[in-house]
Design an enzyme around this catalytic site. Structure first.
Site, PDB file in Angstrom:
ATOM      1  N   CYS A 118       0.886  -1.102   0.340  1.00  8.13           N
ATOM      2  CA  CYS A 118       0.072   0.062   0.295  1.00  8.13           C
ATOM      3  C   CYS A 118       0.971   1.499   0.103  1.00  8.13           C
ATOM      4  CB  CYS A 118      -1.136   0.127   1.134  1.00  8.13           C
ATOM      5  SG  CYS A 118      -2.555  -0.932   0.618  1.00  8.13           S
ATOM      6  N   HIS A 164      -1.113   5.839   2.748  1.00  6.23           N
ATOM      7  CA  HIS A 164      -1.927   5.271   2.923  1.00  6.23           C
ATOM      8  C   HIS A 164      -2.099   5.935   4.718  1.00  6.23           C
ATOM      9  CE1 HIS A 164      -1.378   1.207   4.949  1.00  6.23           C
ATOM     10  NE2 HIS A 164      -0.739   1.652   6.325  1.00  6.23           N
TER      11      HIS A 164
END
Ligand SMILES: *[C@@H]1O[C@H](CO)[C@@H](O)[C@H](O)[C@H]1NC(C)=O
Ligand SMILES: *[C@@H]1O[C@H](CO)[C@@H](O)[C@H](O)[C@H]1NC(C)=O
Ligand SMILES: *[C@@H]1O[C@H](CO)[C@@H](O)[C@H](O)[C@H]1NC(C)=O
Ligand SMILES: *[C@@H]1O[C@H](CO)[C@@H](O)[C@H](O)[C@H]1NC(C)=O
Ligand SMILES: *[C@@H]1O[C@H](CO)[C@@H](O)[C@H](O)[C@H]1NC(C)=O
Ligand SMILES: *[C@@H]1O[C@H](CO)[C@@H](O)[C@H](O)[C@H]1NC(C)=O
Ligand SMILES: *[C@@H]1O[C@H](CO)[C@@H](O)[C@H](O)[C@H]1NC(C)=O
Length: 515
Positions: A75, A129
């Site tokens: 991510c 994130h």
């Protein structure tokens, strides 16, 4: 009087006319397991019944990038790279904790660039994130308060099994986070529509869905699209022959789910789940994709209903791929095709209506310069070798040439990387990988972090060469085969020369920087 009034308004109207809005859609952990990706070029078999009508419809009026690769298959590194338009060795983001402005540089992000250009920039759900990795969603990127789904904690708590089909009644009591994000997106679009339509202020609205990330939680009606008998095991539930051990990654996050803990599986190399567990997980992953597809459909319908579709660029991508039991592997965090290949498409009103499919190699760092060009903002300059002090530049290539000519090669290879810790607590090995037309080639080299941030090619921990002409599933590592020695040598040179040497379309002024 009237005529004078009109004339004085014209420049403003013209200016506003050219200002396209942007709807920036993101899915988490979604590999290109979508109807629009059916075809010979996708290496792993797509479930034949994928039910993704909304994303498929978007693809039919978009530039569909069938071979787009992320720069690091996890991510935060992938998203940070895409959002800043720079690669991990420039952002210095390889993990889920560090924040690029602290250790990479004070880089301008995509939403920030649109905000600087007078756009209302609004974000919700998972774009950066969350948490420390983005200093809580990189506040400077947005012009309105950031939104997170209130029910997120309830549904991702560690007490939730690896997957769960939720009933209508349960959803009423505790709406799924992605539904809350969708409702918010529709509300925001309503709010920004008047200014966008009058030409007063265009918008950049970013909507980040949490699924199909683990746990696979979705409305139970999604299961109807995937009858149990239609789900099959992958036909390669084993690590590639001659794969170096360092290429392997055990997906501990999945093992920690309460239902799977009981299965007593180590998930070491060539040890996989009992078949029924794999079948259930695959069915749940497909269902979670259909759930996100339905929500994307709602957001796009709202855009239509507001009369904004014909003046709004829509981009969609999944932040990286996912292994669904192929190689006996799960999750991401590898350099395999399955982890680095991800969906990406861009709809540009008036330019991509008929649908344009490109099978050229492209990279996620290409999205920033593409969106800037599509929206007619000032183009980004190519980053010099060291760009830590340069707030705005790009390490990708605008994909706009593909709209006119989808078969124009823009680069000879797509580059990704993944770090490992070998007998250490810090990343000291980096797997640099490259996808060319015919091959995937990877070298796992000794790596130094700050301040050098680079490989020592003289100390290798493993080499992989997969021949996609004969082995699209990457089941045989040919790096040590004598019959591949010449190819290996030239691929090695190409990998070490790096992405700058792989760029094909160059404007003359860039030749110095490309070096
Ligand atoms: C980072 O850059 C932005 C402009 O892009 C500026 O407003 C901000 O002050 C900078 N931050 C630091 C710590 O230099
Ligand atoms: C999970 O546990 C948390 C904290 O104990 C609780 O609030 C939540 O309701 C639980 N979620 C589910 C889906 O059971
Ligand atoms: C995993 O299985 C493959 C295919 O059977 C085999 O070539 C490889 O050596 C095995 N690896 C390990 C570590 O057992
Ligand atoms: C779980 O695995 C361990 C190690 O392989 C073994 O000793 C143990 O008996 C297993 N337990 C069950 C319930 O299968
Ligand atoms: C876009 O759609 C709106 C509302 O349907 C319409 O008024 C406008 O003329 C359209 N603009 C273009 C450029 O097609
Ligand atoms: C970046 O700017 C700082 C402060 O002006 C300076 O000390 C540093 O040497 C610069 N770094 C590079 C790589 O140019
Ligand atoms: C890591 O440590 C193990 C156990 O001490 C050792 O066998 C191995 O050679 C080490 N690997 C490297 C790359 O240093």
């Amino acid at each position: 009087m009237k005529i004078i009034g009109l004339i004085s308004l014209l420049p403003i109207l013209n200016f506003c006319d050219g200002r396209k809005n942007v709807l920036f859609l993101v899915a988490d952990d979604m590999r290109p397991e979508l109807g629009c990706y059916y075809g010979d070029d996708f290496p792993s078999k797509i479930h034949p019944l994928m039910h993704t009508p909304n994303i498929d419809a978007l693809a039919r009026r978009s530039l569909l990038l069938k071979r787009a690769y992320v720069q690091q298959a996890v991510c935060s590194p992938s998203r940070t790279s895409l959002l800043t338009g720079r690669r991990p060795d420039t952002t210095h983001i390889y993990d889920l904790h560090s924040y690029f402005r602290d250790i990479g540089g004070n880089f301008t992000t995509i939403p920030q660039y649109f905000k600087m250009n007078g756009y209302t920039s609004v974000g919700m759900g998972k774009i950066f994130h969350q948490g420390h990795a983005s200093n809580n969603d990189d506040p400077i990127s947005w012009s309105m308060p950031y939104f997170h789904a209130p029910n997120q904690a309830y549904w991702i708590n560690s007490n939730v099994s690896s997957w769960r089909a939720v009933s209508e009644t349960e959803m009423k009591e505790n709406p799924l986070p992605d539904k809350q994000i969708t409702d918010r997106a529709m509300e925001v679009l309503k709010n920004v529509a008047p200014d966008a339509k009058s030409g007063k202020k265009p918008f950049f609205v970013a909507v980040g869905f949490h699924k199909p990330h683990l746990p696979f939680v979705f409305p139970d009606k999604m299961l109807q699209y995937y009858p149990k008998e239609s789900i099959h095991l992958p036909d390669n539930e084993y690590a590639p022959v001659n794969m170096p051990e360092i290429a392997w990654r055990n997906c501990k996050g999945l093992l920690m789910k309460p239902d799977l803990q009981q299965k007593n599986v180590t998930m070491d190399m060539n040890v996989t789940f009992p078949s029924q567990v794999t079948l259930d997980l695959r069915r749940a992953y497909y269902s979670a994709i259909s759930w996100i597809d339905s929500l994307i459909g709602r957001v796009l319908t709202e855009l239509d209903d507001l009369g904004l579709s014909n003046n709004t660029i829509v981009s969609f991508f999944g932040d990286h791929g996912w292994q669904l039991g192929e190689h006996g592997a799960w999750c991401k965090m590898t350099n395999f095709e399955l982890a680095t290949h991800a969906p990406m498409m861009i709809h540009i009103p008036g330019m991509t209506e008929g649908g344009i499919v490109s099978e050229e190699l492209t990279e996620f760092v290409d999205l920033f310069p593409t969106l800037a060009e599509a929206a007619e903002l000032s183009p980004l300059q190519l980053c010099p070798i060291t760009s830590s002090n340069i707030s705005l530049c790009r390490e990708g290539t605008s994909l706009m040439p593909l709209i006119k000519e989808p078969n124009t090669p823009l680069k000879r290879a797509a580059f990704s990387q993944y770090p490992r810790k070998v007998n250490d607590t810090i990343f000291n090995v980096m797997g640099y990988t490259m996808r060319t037309e015919k091959y995937r080639y990877t070298e796992w080299a000794k790596f130094s972090g700050a301040p050098a941030y680079g490989p020592d090619w003289n100390i290798l921990f493993g080499v992989e060469l997969y021949d996609h002409q004969t082995d699209p599933d990457e089941n045989y590592n040919r790096a040590m085969d004598s019959s591949y020695a010449t190819i290996r040598q030239s691929l090695s040179q190409q990998l070490r020369a790096g992405w700058r040497k792989a760029v094909l379309l160059r404007v003359p002024s860039e030749s110095d920087i490309l070096g």
